[in-house]
Design an enzyme around this catalytic site. Structure first.
Site, PDB file in Angstrom:
ATOM      1  N   ARG A   1     170.735  41.778  61.065  1.00  0.00           N
ATOM      2  CA  ARG A   1     170.563  42.061  62.734  1.00  0.00           C
ATOM      3  C   ARG A   1     171.812  42.130  63.295  1.00  0.00           C
ATOM      4  O   ARG A   1     172.144  42.883  64.364  1.00  0.00           O
ATOM      5  CB  ARG A   1     169.470  41.147  63.020  1.00  0.00           C
ATOM      6  CG  ARG A   1     168.165  41.440  62.738  1.00  0.00           C
ATOM      7  CD  ARG A   1     166.995  40.598  63.311  1.00  0.00           C
ATOM      8  NE  ARG A   1     166.767  41.356  64.415  1.00  0.00           N
ATOM      9  CZ  ARG A   1     165.761  42.042  64.881  1.00  0.00           C
ATOM     10  NH1 ARG A   1     165.123  42.854  63.978  1.00  0.00           N
ATOM     11  NH2 ARG A   1     165.466  42.496  66.034  1.00  0.00           N
TER      12      ARG A   1
ATOM     13  N   TYR B   1     154.004  48.956  61.333  1.00  0.00           N
ATOM     14  CA  TYR B   1     154.312  48.625  62.870  1.00  0.00           C
ATOM     15  C   TYR B   1     153.164  48.149  63.423  1.00  0.00           C
ATOM     16  O   TYR B   1     152.998  48.254  64.699  1.00  0.00           O
ATOM     17  CB  TYR B   1     154.840  49.798  63.405  1.00  0.00           C
ATOM     18  CG  TYR B   1     156.290  50.115  63.251  1.00  0.00           C
ATOM     19  CD1 TYR B   1     157.420  49.128  63.742  1.00  0.00           C
ATOM     20  CD2 TYR B   1     156.797  51.270  62.537  1.00  0.00           C
ATOM     21  CE1 TYR B   1     158.720  49.351  63.205  1.00  0.00           C
ATOM     22  CE2 TYR B   1     158.271  51.562  62.362  1.00  0.00           C
ATOM     23  CZ  TYR B   1     159.110  50.302  62.684  1.00  0.00           C
ATOM     24  OH  TYR B   1     160.579  50.575  62.496  1.00  0.00           O
TER      25      TYR B   1
ATOM     26  N   GLU C   1     157.378  42.290  54.698  1.00  0.00           N
ATOM     27  CA  GLU C   1     157.938  43.602  54.885  1.00  0.00           C
ATOM     28  C   GLU C   1     158.266  44.026  53.445  1.00  0.00           C
ATOM     29  O   GLU C   1     158.077  45.301  52.577  1.00  0.00           O
ATOM     30  CB  GLU C   1     158.941  43.886  55.933  1.00  0.00           C
ATOM     31  CG  GLU C   1     158.383  43.822  57.328  1.00  0.00           C
ATOM     32  CD  GLU C   1     159.231  43.603  58.366  1.00  0.00           C
ATOM     33  OE1 GLU C   1     160.673  44.045  57.911  1.00  0.00           O
ATOM     34  OE2 GLU C   1     158.972  43.477  59.546  1.00  0.00           O
TER      35      GLU C   1
ATOM     36  N   THR D   1     168.554  46.869  70.013  1.00  0.00           N
ATOM     37  CA  THR D   1     167.677  47.763  69.692  1.00  0.00           C
ATOM     38  C   THR D   1     167.926  49.066  70.514  1.00  0.00           C
ATOM     39  O   THR D   1     168.243  50.258  69.831  1.00  0.00           O
ATOM     40  CB  THR D   1     166.390  47.466  70.006  1.00  0.00           C
ATOM     41  OG1 THR D   1     165.786  46.242  69.580  1.00  0.00           O
ATOM     42  CG2 THR D   1     165.180  48.427  70.028  1.00  0.00           C
TER      43      THR D   1
ATOM     44  N   ASN E   1     167.044  54.803  66.337  1.00  0.00           N
ATOM     45  CA  ASN E   1     168.091  54.024  66.364  1.00  0.00           C
ATOM     46  C   ASN E   1     168.643  53.637  64.924  1.00  0.00           C
ATOM     47  O   ASN E   1     169.116  52.604  64.518  1.00  0.00           O
ATOM     48  CB  ASN E   1     167.863  52.844  67.318  1.00  0.00           C
ATOM     49  CG  ASN E   1     166.537  51.976  66.728  1.00  0.00           C
ATOM     50  OD1 ASN E   1     165.878  52.421  65.544  1.00  0.00           O
ATOM     51  ND2 ASN E   1     166.185  50.943  67.296  1.00  0.00           N
TER      52      ASN E   1
ATOM     53  N   ARG F   1     174.046  50.590  65.186  1.00  0.00           N
ATOM     54  CA  ARG F   1     173.358  51.575  66.243  1.00  0.00           C
ATOM     55  C   ARG F   1     174.176  51.810  67.241  1.00  0.00           C
ATOM     56  O   ARG F   1     174.158  53.037  67.685  1.00  0.00           O
ATOM     57  CB  ARG F   1     172.418  50.363  66.846  1.00  0.00           C
ATOM     58  CG  ARG F   1     170.850  50.297  65.808  1.00  0.00           C
ATOM     59  CD  ARG F   1     170.159  49.327  66.137  1.00  0.00           C
ATOM     60  NE  ARG F   1     168.969  49.152  65.468  1.00  0.00           N
ATOM     61  CZ  ARG F   1     167.740  48.330  65.659  1.00  0.00           C
ATOM     62  NH1 ARG F   1     168.199  47.334  66.200  1.00  0.00           N
ATOM     63  NH2 ARG F   1     166.728  48.447  64.992  1.00  0.00           N
TER      64      ARG F   1
ATOM     65  N   PHE G   1     154.948  52.547  73.159  1.00  0.00           N
ATOM     66  CA  PHE G   1     155.921  53.411  72.438  1.00  0.00           C
ATOM     67  C   PHE G   1     155.049  53.782  71.147  1.00  0.00           C
ATOM     68  O   PHE G   1     155.940  54.262  70.210  1.00  0.00           O
ATOM     69  CB  PHE G   1     157.141  52.986  72.459  1.00  0.00           C
ATOM     70  CG  PHE G   1     157.462  51.762  72.019  1.00  0.00           C
ATOM     71  CD1 PHE G   1     157.613  51.279  70.406  1.00  0.00           C
ATOM     72  CD2 PHE G   1     157.670  50.714  72.820  1.00  0.00           C
ATOM     73  CE1 PHE G   1     157.884  50.082  70.085  1.00  0.00           C
ATOM     74  CE2 PHE G   1     158.047  49.362  72.308  1.00  0.00           C
ATOM     75  CZ  PHE G   1     158.042  49.051  70.924  1.00  0.00           C
TER      76      PHE G   1
ATOM     77  N   HIS H   1     166.575  49.867  60.833  1.00  0.00           N
ATOM     78  CA  HIS H   1     165.283  48.542  60.861  1.00  0.00           C
ATOM     79  C   HIS H   1     165.873  47.503  60.147  1.00  0.00           C
ATOM     80  O   HIS H   1     166.282  47.614  58.844  1.00  0.00           O
ATOM     81  CB  HIS H   1     164.039  49.092  60.476  1.00  0.00           C
ATOM     82  CG  HIS H   1     163.098  47.583  60.411  1.00  0.00           C
ATOM     83  ND1 HIS H   1     162.310  47.376  61.244  1.00  0.00           N
ATOM     84  CD2 HIS H   1     162.875  47.205  59.413  1.00  0.00           C
ATOM     85  CE1 HIS H   1     161.705  46.335  60.765  1.00  0.00           C
ATOM     86  NE2 HIS H   1     162.049  46.126  59.556  1.00  0.00           N
TER      87      HIS H   1
ATOM     88  N   LYS I   1     166.521  54.992  59.107  1.00  0.00           N
ATOM     89  CA  LYS I   1     165.351  55.787  59.734  1.00  0.00           C
ATOM     90  C   LYS I   1     165.543  57.240  59.763  1.00  0.00           C
ATOM     91  O   LYS I   1     166.705  57.735  59.233  1.00  0.00           O
ATOM     92  CB  LYS I   1     165.437  55.307  61.019  1.00  0.00           C
ATOM     93  CG  LYS I   1     164.792  53.657  61.162  1.00  0.00           C
ATOM     94  CD  LYS I   1     164.729  53.421  62.670  1.00  0.00           C
ATOM     95  CE  LYS I   1     164.055  52.013  62.799  1.00  0.00           C
ATOM     96  NZ  LYS I   1     163.782  51.733  64.227  1.00  0.00           N
TER      97      LYS I   1
HETATM   98  P1  RTP Z   1     163.395  47.194  64.238  1.00  0.00           P
HETATM   99  O1  RTP Z   1     162.101  46.523  64.292  1.00  0.00           O
HETATM  100  O2  RTP Z   1     163.264  48.564  64.046  1.00  0.00           O
HETATM  101  O3  RTP Z   1     164.529  46.365  63.429  1.00  0.00           O
HETATM  102  O4  RTP Z   1     163.951  47.226  65.535  1.00  0.00           O
HETATM  103  P2  RTP Z   1     163.830  46.004  66.615  1.00  0.00           P
HETATM  104  O5  RTP Z   1     163.496  44.718  66.032  1.00  0.00           O
HETATM  105  O6  RTP Z   1     165.472  46.179  67.470  1.00  0.00           O
HETATM  106  O7  RTP Z   1     162.978  46.644  67.938  1.00  0.00           O
HETATM  107  P3  RTP Z   1     161.430  46.290  67.899  1.00  0.00           P
HETATM  108  O8  RTP Z   1     161.146  45.734  69.328  1.00  0.00           O
HETATM  109  O9  RTP Z   1     160.910  45.462  66.823  1.00  0.00           O
HETATM  110  O10 RTP Z   1     161.025  47.732  67.873  1.00  0.00           O
HETATM  111  C1  RTP Z   1     160.872  48.647  66.847  1.00  0.00           C
HETATM  112  C2  RTP Z   1     161.331  49.917  66.904  1.00  0.00           C
HETATM  113  O11 RTP Z   1     160.456  50.538  67.783  1.00  0.00           O
HETATM  114  C3  RTP Z   1     161.280  51.595  68.488  1.00  0.00           C
HETATM  115  N1  RTP Z   1     161.403  51.261  70.016  1.00  0.00           N
HETATM  116  N2  RTP Z   1     161.091  52.210  70.981  1.00  0.00           N
HETATM  117  N3  RTP Z   1     160.930  53.823  73.305  1.00  0.00           N
HETATM  118  C4  RTP Z   1     161.058  52.307  73.348  1.00  0.00           C
HETATM  119  O12 RTP Z   1     161.099  51.689  74.154  1.00  0.00           O
HETATM  120  C5  RTP Z   1     161.164  51.703  72.015  1.00  0.00           C
HETATM  121  N4  RTP Z   1     161.284  50.376  72.034  1.00  0.00           N
HETATM  122  C6  RTP Z   1     161.420  50.156  70.649  1.00  0.00           C
HETATM  123  C7  RTP Z   1     162.824  51.389  68.044  1.00  0.00           C
HETATM  124  O13 RTP Z   1     162.826  52.337  66.936  1.00  0.00           O
HETATM  125  C8  RTP Z   1     162.598  50.090  67.511  1.00  0.00           C
HETATM  126  O14 RTP Z   1     163.668  49.732  66.424  1.00  0.00           O
HETATM  127 MG    MG Z   2     161.561  44.583  65.211  1.00  0.00          MG
END
Ligand code: RTP
Ligand code: MG
Length: 140
Positions: A87, A51, A128, A93, A114, A104, A59, A117, A11
């Protein structure tokens, strides 16, 4: 366990700090092989599409702005159970919840910035990967 593929993004917070190599090394040390890689500047439309599943989340707008705030490195990773391997090495996250030794925990600045992805299922990995790569760009 089968050899599978997953999709990874280094990222903007990480490319800005010149961490592409360090993060790729952690992915490789976790048993993953980079079979496609390119550095791109995502467009707003591309980030919104990528996304789309989060479009209703509070967010979403901040996330899209962050993801287009600088270059990213998109990668296809191959290895034994690649989605889980990726992962596991990424960590939670929120870096505050991420285990020691994860990408992370080591590098993330916040729950949003973070650093990495990784796809969350084989099905989403295929979607993807196809979003960013043509089949001939992937060399296993
Ligand atoms: P990713 O998709 O990036 O691998 O991350 P993830 O599954 O761990 O998290 P996900 O729930 O899919 O969220 C995607 C990305 O959104 C941002 N985020 N911001 N401000 C917030 O509360 C928040 N929560 C998530 C993060 O960049 C997250 O990786
Ligand atoms: Mg995700």
């Amino acid at each position: 366990m089968a050899v599978t593929r997953t999709f990874s993004i280094i990222k903007p917070d990480a490319t800005r700090r010149n961490l592409t190599g360090a993060i790729t090394k952690m992915l490789e040390d976790a048993g993953l092989r980079v079979v496609a890689s390119k550095r791109i500047q995502m467009t707003k439309e591309q980030a919104e599409g990528f996304y789309a599943v989060h479009a209703e989340r509070p967010f979403f707008n901040d996330l899209v702005s962050f993801m287009i705030s600088g270059p990213v490195v998109v990668q296809v990773l191959e290895g034994e159970d690649a989605v889980k391997a990726n992962r596991d090495v990424m960590g939670a996250t929120n870096p505050a919840d991420a285990a020691e030794g994860t990408i992370r925990k080591t590098f993330a600045e916040s729950i949003e910035a973070n650093s990495a992805h990784g796809s969350d299922s084989d099905e989403n990995a295929a979607i993807e990967i196809a979003y960013f790569f043509k089949p001939e760009e992937i060399v296993g």
